[in-house]
Design a protein around this motif. Structure first.
Motif, mmCIF file in Angstrom:
data_model
loop_
_atom_site.group_PDB
_atom_site.id
_atom_site.type_symbol
_atom_site.label_atom_id
_atom_site.label_comp_id
_atom_site.label_asym_id
_atom_site.label_seq_id
_atom_site.Cartn_x
_atom_site.Cartn_y
_atom_site.Cartn_z
ATOM 1 N N THR A 6 -7.314 12.626 1.496
ATOM 2 C CA THR A 6 -7.032 13.071 0.128
ATOM 3 C C THR A 6 -5.543 13.331 -0.064
ATOM 4 N N TRP A 7 -4.878 13.863 0.965
ATOM 5 C CA TRP A 7 -3.416 14.016 0.905
ATOM 6 C C TRP A 7 -2.771 12.649 0.635
ATOM 7 N N PHE A 8 -3.272 11.622 1.318
ATOM 8 C CA PHE A 8 -2.749 10.266 1.128
ATOM 9 C C PHE A 8 -2.920 9.836 -0.334
ATOM 10 N N VAL A 9 -4.086 10.116 -0.886
ATOM 11 C CA VAL A 9 -4.345 9.732 -2.282
ATOM 12 C C VAL A 9 -3.380 10.444 -3.228
ATOM 13 N N LEU A 10 -3.286 11.772 -3.078
ATOM 14 C CA LEU A 10 -2.490 12.545 -4.027
ATOM 15 C C LEU A 10 -0.989 12.336 -3.829
ATOM 16 N N HIS A 11 -0.550 12.370 -2.593
ATOM 17 C CA HIS A 11 0.885 12.351 -2.304
ATOM 18 C C HIS A 11 1.433 10.932 -2.245
ATOM 19 N N GLU A 12 0.710 10.034 -1.597
ATOM 20 C CA GLU A 12 1.241 8.700 -1.361
ATOM 21 C C GLU A 12 0.862 7.710 -2.465
ATOM 22 N N LEU A 13 -0.395 7.728 -2.914
ATOM 23 C CA LEU A 13 -0.799 6.774 -3.955
ATOM 24 C C LEU A 13 -0.407 7.264 -5.346
ATOM 25 N N LEU A 14 -0.750 8.524 -5.661
ATOM 26 C CA LEU A 14 -0.464 9.032 -7.000
ATOM 27 C C LEU A 14 0.937 9.614 -7.103
ATOM 28 N N GLY A 15 1.623 9.770 -5.966
ATOM 29 C CA GLY A 15 3.015 10.199 -6.007
ATOM 30 C C GLY A 15 3.218 11.649 -6.400
ATOM 31 N N GLN A 16 2.200 12.506 -6.169
ATOM 32 C CA GLN A 16 2.361 13.934 -6.465
ATOM 33 C C GLN A 16 3.304 14.554 -5.433
ATOM 34 N N GLU A 38 1.994 -0.648 -3.128
ATOM 35 C CA GLU A 38 2.584 -1.749 -2.353
ATOM 36 C C GLU A 38 3.354 -1.231 -1.142
ATOM 37 N N ARG A 39 3.819 -0.010 -1.251
ATOM 38 C CA ARG A 39 4.632 0.569 -0.174
ATOM 39 C C ARG A 39 3.765 1.155 0.950
ATOM 40 N N VAL A 40 2.596 1.666 0.618
ATOM 41 C CA VAL A 40 1.845 2.451 1.617
ATOM 42 C C VAL A 40 0.482 1.857 1.987
ATOM 43 N N LEU A 41 0.086 0.793 1.296
ATOM 44 C CA LEU A 41 -1.253 0.250 1.503
ATOM 45 C C LEU A 41 -1.173 -1.262 1.666
ATOM 46 N N VAL A 42 -1.889 -1.800 2.639
ATOM 47 C CA VAL A 42 -1.962 -3.258 2.773
ATOM 48 C C VAL A 42 -3.433 -3.662 2.805
ATOM 49 N N ASP A 43 -3.706 -4.905 2.424
ATOM 50 C CA ASP A 43 -5.089 -5.365 2.512
ATOM 51 C C ASP A 43 -5.249 -6.273 3.743
ATOM 52 N N ALA A 44 -6.471 -6.689 3.967
ATOM 53 C CA ALA A 44 -6.773 -7.441 5.193
ATOM 54 C C ALA A 44 -6.041 -8.781 5.222
ATOM 55 N N ASP A 100 -5.746 3.687 -9.241
ATOM 56 C CA ASP A 100 -4.970 4.869 -9.612
ATOM 57 C C ASP A 100 -5.544 5.554 -10.850
ATOM 58 N N ASP A 101 -5.976 4.760 -11.825
ATOM 59 C CA ASP A 101 -6.545 5.359 -13.031
ATOM 60 C C ASP A 101 -7.808 6.154 -12.700
ATOM 61 N N GLU A 102 -8.657 5.584 -11.863
ATOM 62 C CA GLU A 102 -9.884 6.292 -11.469
ATOM 63 C C GLU A 102 -9.549 7.567 -10.699
ATOM 64 N N LEU A 103 -8.540 7.477 -9.833
ATOM 65 C CA LEU A 103 -8.170 8.632 -9.005
ATOM 66 C C LEU A 103 -7.587 9.755 -9.861
ATOM 67 N N MET A 153 4.816 2.858 -11.563
ATOM 68 C CA MET A 153 5.277 3.714 -10.480
ATOM 69 C C MET A 153 4.279 3.702 -9.333
ATOM 70 N N SER A 154 3.022 3.983 -9.688
ATOM 71 C CA SER A 154 2.089 4.101 -8.574
ATOM 72 C C SER A 154 1.670 2.736 -8.032
ATOM 73 N N THR A 155 1.833 1.652 -8.857
ATOM 74 C CA THR A 155 1.614 0.325 -8.291
ATOM 75 C C THR A 155 2.627 0.080 -7.175
ATOM 76 N N GLU A 156 3.859 0.544 -7.431
ATOM 77 C CA GLU A 156 4.881 0.447 -6.391
ATOM 78 C C GLU A 156 4.479 1.271 -5.173
ATOM 79 N N ASN A 157 3.946 2.462 -5.421
ATOM 80 C CA ASN A 157 3.482 3.288 -4.299
ATOM 81 C C ASN A 157 2.468 2.517 -3.469
#
Lengths: 282, 99
Positions: A245-255, A7-13, A214-217, A1-5
């Motif tokens: 932190t909102w980005f981490v919790l809401h967008e990456l971890l999907g809270q 890919e949806r909200v984060l890009v690399d260089a 995600d596991d560390e977060l 689930m959060s791997t999908e998150n």
């Protein structure tokens, strides 16, 4: 689930470099030091000034929906564009702009993992010329208040919801009033909101500014007593680090129920009659 | 930078009475490094602030009194840690050498 998150909200260089000529991908640089963009920026990027563009010039509040529409239209951003935000300070202000884009309902927004710092440390190309994008007609939605907290809700959340203070330990305890790269001239009271856990934004990021796994977060917030089944409000000094932190919790971890309190300490520490805790304990 | 003195940024025009300033310059082979990042870590190793170096390799923090670690990241270099003690009303100067 959060791997999908992710890919949806984060890009690399590498993704950004592969999309440099893509007309439907708009790079947007947002810095605390708004002159950084003038020095150089990623090719084709436009600038948003977090203060001049995103704050009302008179009242302490955001620009209106109509002003936001005019701003994005002038910057050449369309509703169906993929907006990739990046900036200095480990993406603090880029995260803030990301949250702001979501507040006004933009569909596809992403962060460049590591922001400007990682890009520079990797010695990737930065250019001086500014490419103007043709103007568009952008349509914003009404503010999504499910991701923005105001002071009364924060006061009601004491002891009820998760309050996460993402400032440094010295700001949390009351030793400092602002991040240590800024003069400490503010006159409001130091300390933190009672019952808030101190989980500095930096613990969610690696030294190079990229987000931890995600596991560390998940382990980070659980280990600091954040009950992820409860609603959460994050705050900092002016709402930019807590957007990270909102980005981490809401967008990456999907809270689902996470809000950013953009009034943050500059509001809370100036309010008359609200409770404040000093020291290292919540 | 006109009028820059050796070491950190000029403190002219700043009221430092209540500030505990940590500042300095990052160099590689004697030349200032303009695209480095300096992180200020507290006694517990916790991140407190970070600044990019200026065109002349300089950086500055308004810290609290105490012992701090400066961690410097630069392209094509391993991070460099330096310990520094800050005191109220004083300017602690640090020169960071990147390998």
């Amino acid at each position: 689930m959060s791997t999908e998150n992710r890919e949806r909200v984060l890009v690399d260089a590498d993704w950004v470099e592969a999309h440099l000529g893509d007309p439907k991908v708009v790079l947007v640089e947002v810095d605390e030091d708004t002159a950084a963009y003038d020095k150089n920026h990623i090719k084709g990027a436009v600038r948003l000034d977090w203060k001049k563009d995103l704050q009302d010039p008179v009242r302490r509040d955001f620009v209106s929906k109509e002003q936001f529409e005019a701003l994005l239209s002038a910057k050449g951003i369309s509703n169906d564009d993929t907006v990739v935000l990046y900036g200095g300070n480990n993406n603090w202000f880029a995260s803030y702009a990301y949250w702001y884009f979501k507040l006004y309902g933009h569909g596809d927004a992403r962060l460049l993992d590591g922001g400007r710092k990682k890009w520079e440390l990797d010695s990737r190309e930065l250019v001086e010329p500014i490419d103007e994008r043709p103007a568009t007609t952008y349509t914003a939605k009404d503010q999504d208040r499910s991701i923005r907290a105001f002071r009364d809700e924060v006061e009601a959340a004491i002891g009820q919801k998760n309050l996460v203070d993402v400032r440094s330990p010295d700001e949390y305890s009351g030793k400092l009033l602002a991040p240590a790269h800024l003069p400490q001239e503010q006159s409001q009271r130091p300390g933190h909101i009672p019952t808030a856990a101190n989980i500095p934004w930096s613990q969610a990021a690696n030294d190079d500014g990229t987000f931890k796994s995600d596991d560390e977060l998940t382990a980070l917030y659980a280990g600091k007593g954040v009950d992820l089944d409860k609603d959460t409000i994050a705050y900092c000094r002016i709402g930019e680090r807590s957007a990270h932190t909102w980005f981490v919790l809401h967008e990456l971890l999907g809270q689902p129920n996470v809000k950013n309190y953009d009034g943050s300490w500059t509001e809370w520490g100036s309010l008359v009659g609200v409770p404040i805790a000093i020291g290292e304990q919540p | 930078m006109c009028g820059a003195k050796k070491g950190g940024v000029s403190t002219e025009g700043l009221d430092l009475t209540d500030e505990a300033v940590v500042q300095g310059v990052v160099t590689r082979d004697g030349e200032p490094v303009a695209n480095a990042y300096v992180r200020l870590l507290d006694g517990g190793g916790e991140f407190t602030a970070e600044v990019p170096t200026s065109a002349t390799g300089q950086f500055r923090f308004f810290a609290a009194p105490g012992t701090w670690t400066l961690r410097t990241l630069a392209p094509k270099a391993e991070p460099v840690d330096r310990t520094v003690v800050a005191a109220r009303g004083e300017v602690a100067e640090v020169e960071v050498l990147i390998g």
